[in-house]
Design an enzyme around this catalytic site. Structure first.
Site, short mmCIF file in Angstrom:
data_model
loop_
_atom_site.label_atom_id
_atom_site.label_comp_id
_atom_site.label_asym_id
_atom_site.label_seq_id
_atom_site.Cartn_x
_atom_site.Cartn_y
_atom_site.Cartn_z
N CYS A 63 0.85 -1.20 0.00
CA CYS A 63 0.00 0.00 0.00
C CYS A 63 0.89 1.25 0.00
O CYS A 63 1.88 1.31 0.73
CB CYS A 63 -0.87 -0.05 1.26
SG CYS A 63 -1.74 1.48 1.64
N CYS A 109 48.41 -20.30 -49.43
CA CYS A 109 48.94 -21.65 -49.28
C CYS A 109 50.39 -21.54 -48.83
O CYS A 109 51.16 -20.78 -49.42
CB CYS A 109 48.85 -22.40 -50.62
SG CYS A 109 49.85 -23.91 -50.62
N CYS A 154 35.71 -27.55 -41.46
CA CYS A 154 36.88 -28.41 -41.32
C CYS A 154 38.16 -27.63 -41.55
O CYS A 154 38.22 -26.74 -42.37
CB CYS A 154 36.75 -29.53 -42.34
SG CYS A 154 38.22 -30.51 -42.51
N CYS A 214 47.53 -23.77 -38.12
CA CYS A 214 48.96 -23.55 -37.91
C CYS A 214 49.72 -23.55 -39.23
O CYS A 214 50.93 -23.32 -39.24
CB CYS A 214 49.53 -24.59 -36.96
SG CYS A 214 49.54 -26.26 -37.65
ZN LIG Z 1 37.20 -30.29 -45.07
ZN LIG Z 2 47.40 -27.44 -37.13
ZN LIG Z 3 -2.64 0.70 3.59
ZN LIG Z 4 49.66 -24.51 -52.95
#
Ligand SMILES: [Zn+2]
Ligand SMILES: [Zn+2]
Ligand SMILES: [Zn+2]
Ligand SMILES: [Zn+2]
Ligand SMILES: [Zn+2]
Ligand SMILES: [Zn+2]
Ligand SMILES: [Zn+2]
Ligand SMILES: [Zn+2]
Ligand SMILES: [Zn+2]
Ligand SMILES: [Zn+2]
Ligand SMILES: [Zn+2]
Ligand SMILES: [Zn+2]
Lengths: 512, 197
Positions: A177, A291, A304, A322
């Site tokens: 209230c 590459c 992948c 890597c």
């Molecule tokens: Zn692949």
């Molecule tokens: Zn690797």
């Molecule tokens: Zn009250």
């Molecule tokens: Zn290559």
């Protein structure tokens, strides 16, 4: 993606759907398979309600009160029944007053169906005498009151409640209230008699549901974080990653996205670090690399990491992460793409010049590259999965019998997702893991195995559906799941501090 | 949207109070043009280290007032566990979750005055002051009294400046407010008063 599937050691022509023999058994079964123990349960809304209702019923019988009073008391005492009964038996009046339950003469004024009910007796609208509202100081005959009889004009009462609902969320059930010192809790009847916007009223109604506060106040229960999902998860204290039946994964502790095996604190630190350093490493996000042999630009368009140079006179197979030759990455090989090796960096004559801050950066870069890479692969694989599922559906529609039983593919995709998902965070975990020690060695071994298995699975699932062999896939994803379980258990054991043989500095963590 | 009528009524009540000598709190607008910026004053309670001081409180009304509490902050420096010795920020439940729209600026100032008599060191705003209050009550009393004398008692110099301003033809109360608002700078205070007219 340009890849040579035959280079993986699978002779696809000899594989049949029923073939259970495994060409790579000796690699797969190098670790004991442990049973995955699910430590959390999913409860739907009705199960939560039943649990809450049971508690309320017990209190109602124990204290000989109405169900409404019992639920208000339980909510007030945050479902601590022992404390409630103890205090109630000691001084019932005090407990009832503090919980905002009205006692004594009913002076309630509410409006409904064109009439006004005073103390439960209906009379025509507009028949009330004028009073001054203590909020707006205007005089009117259009006002409401709770059982205490403290009157406020309907406009002010409505604004007051709207504010409570907006500002306090589900805590609006504790609104009292507006009269200072009056502790009477606002009633559902009053809220429903006022012209509140529908969305506000819906929040109030939801907040009043007993299962809402039952789950909110129970440290072992948490609502699923997916918008609109009404399920709750029950998990023991300290548990991290959970998955709702709706598919939502989240961390039980911090409500953020699931980040096992790294801890909430590590994730938070990592996110800050990545935000601070992200500009420098934006190039890592790029999906094109040269590459390592012929410098032809190679685009990554799948999850992948096994790349094959598209230059037909090169065809070099390498690892996206890597840039090392892929042949050393195969499951069972001794090379660890995941492990940061400062010695290797030192062999580089240029590296000798690098100072320690540069070395710290390189170390971070190593983990960040792999974290980001798995994160990006995940996105590709989610897309690929959607395409595959569509294709399966199409095949089923055409009544192609060979495609009827494709649930294993869904399971395989799910396993791939889970492994890939966890792999990103294994790099955050490894980043904060103290250097050296048996535990780190053991962890990285498990990480390598999981990563190799995951890449293998990813590669299998990237093939055209017609070229996928069931037995291979089933074996591969089962192994991947086992490796994931092993890794998470290894981390859990270290976290619980029960592993005395892990001299990797159990419990401690360094921030380099 | 703030309730203009309600604020005007509060203002009317406050100007009535201002005429009464025995009042312990006062509130007025900083400038006639803005109903949302107020200045409050309260007398240090008798029998406390704040006795004899007059404490100035800056009050700002949010646009949703009175459904949300007014924002209050001591302008006068106070040594008190529930007031920041640095910023003047106040920890008082009715200025936070215990606020009710049936309360007013005046009742909030009265609660603030009551807080000066009865500190709540277990819910501190200033941890350092609270620690001293609990561990070294005597040192606390001395420091609170020293701060009152230093910051909350109108100095002889201030009294003289106000007298000069009154001679220029401004009402005394307005002169005092303007001087406080201008942090004791007489020229700025006079400029503000002329600007208001
Ligand atoms: Zn692949
Ligand atoms: Zn690797
Ligand atoms: Zn009250
Ligand atoms: Zn290559
Ligand atoms: Zn391959
Ligand atoms: Zn009103
Ligand atoms: Zn609000
Ligand atoms: Zn869910
Ligand atoms: Zn977390
Ligand atoms: Zn590296
Ligand atoms: Zn993400
Ligand atoms: Zn506080």
């Amino acid at each position: 993606m340009s890849e040579a599937g035959s280079s993986d050691g699978y002779d696809e022509m000899s594989c049949s759907q029923e073939d259970t023999s495994d060409p790579e058994e000796e690699i797969f079964d190098s670790e004991p398979i442990r049973q995955q123990t699910q430590t959390f349960t999913v409860l739907d809304a009705s199960e939560c309600l039943a649990l809450a209702q049971k508690e309320v019923d017990e209190v109602r019988e124990l204290l000989c009160c109405s169900e409404e009073v019992a639920s208000i008391l339980m909510r007030q005492f945050r479902w601590n029944r022992e404390k409630l009964t103890e205090e109630y038996l000691c001084d019932a009046d005090k407990v009832l007053k503090r919980a905002g339950i009205h006692q004594g003469e009913n002076l309630e004024i509410v409006h409904a169906d064109g009439a006004v009910a005073v103390g439960g007796t209906s009379q025509p609208r507009g028949s009330l005498p004028d009073v001054q509202c203590l909020i707006c100081y205007e005089t009117s005959a259009d006002y409401s009151a709770l059982g205490c009889g403290h009157q406020f004009c309907n406009t002010c009462y409505t604004t007051f409640l709207a504010h409570k609902i907006t500002d306090e969320g589900y805590n609006c059930v504790f609104a009292t209230c507006p009269k200072p010192e009056c502790s009477l809790v606002v009633s559902e009847r009053l809220v429903h008699s006022l012209a509140l916007p529908a969305d506000k009223r819906a929040i109030f109604d939801k907040a009043r549901r007993i299962e809402r506060s039952y789950v909110d106040d129970n440290p072992n229960l948490k609502w699923c974080t997916a918008a609109g999902c009404g399920n709750a998860i029950r998990a023991p204290k300290g548990h991290l990653g959970v998955k709702c039946s709706c598919g939502q994964r989240f961390c039980f502790k911090c409500n953020d996205e699931d980040h096992a095996p790294c801890s909430c604190e590590e994730l938070a630190k990592w996110m800050v670090k990545c935000r601070d350093d992200s500009e420098t490493y934006n190039w890592l996000m790029s999906n094109t690399k040269a590459c390592p042999k012929c410098a032809t630009s190679i685009e990554k368009n799948g999850g992948c990491n096994h790349m094959t140079c598209k230059n037909s006179s090169c065809k070099f197979e390498f690892c996206w992460v890597c840039l090392g030759p892929w042949r050393i990455h195969r499951a069972g090989s001794y090379y660890s793409c995941n492990r940061y090796d400062p010695e290797k960096e030192k062999e580089n004559p240029e590296a000798k010049k690098k100072d320690s801050s540069r070395a710290a950066l390189e170390r971070y870069l190593h983990y960040y590259t792999r974290f980001t890479n798995h994160h990006n692969s995940l996105k590709f694989e989610v897309e690929a999965r959607a395409k595959m599922e569509e294709k399966i559906k199409e095949m089923e529609k055409q009544g192609d019998k060979t495609w009827i039983d494709c649930t294993y593919l869904k399971d395989a995709n799910e396993a791939l997702y889970e492994c890939r998902y966890a792999l990103q965070y294994t790099y955050v975990y490894a980043f904060y893991l103290p250097q050296g020690g048996n535990f780190r060695t053991h962890f990285e071994m498990n990480q390598t195995e999981l990563e190799q298995q995951t890449e293998q699975l990813s590669e299998m699932l990237e093939k055209d559906v017609s070229e996928i062999h069931r037995a291979e896939v089933v074996h591969c994803f089962t192994m991947a799941k086992t490796r994931l379980t092993n890794l998470l258990e290894l981390v859990a054991v270290r976290g619980s501090g029960s592993a005395t043989d892990t001299s990797g500095g159990a419990g401690s963590s360094s921030d380099p | 949207m703030s309730d203009v009528n309600r604020i005007k009524k509060e203002l009317k009540e406050c100007s009535k109070d201002a005429l009464m000598e025995k009042e312990v709190v006062w509130a007025s607008l900083v400038s006639e043009a803005n109903l949302l910026e107020w200045i409050g004053k309260l007398k240090g309670p008798v029998g406390t280290p704040y006795e004899g001081g007059v404490f100035i409180v800056d009050i700002s009304l949010p646009s949703d007032y009175p459904f949300v509490p007014p924002k209050m902050k001591f302008r006068t420096r106070v040594w008190h566990p529930n007031v920041s010795s640095q910023s003047g920020a106040i920890c008082l439940d009715i200025l936070k979750n215990e606020w009710s729209p049936a309360l007013t600026i005046r009742t909030a100032l009265i609660s603030l005055q009551a807080l000066l008599s009865a500190p709540e060191p277990d819910d501190p705003q200033d941890a350092e002051v609270a620690k001293q209050y609990k561990d070294q009550q005597q040192a606390f009393q001395q420091k609170a009294k020293f701060w009152t004398e230093t910051y909350a008692v109108e100095s002889k110099c201030e009294a003289d400046t106000i007298a000069e301003m009154v001679e220029m033809g401004f009402p005394e109360e307005q002169c005092r407010n303007a001087l406080k608002a201008a942090a004791g700078n007489k020229e700025a205070a006079v400029a503000a008063l002329i600007g208001d007219i």
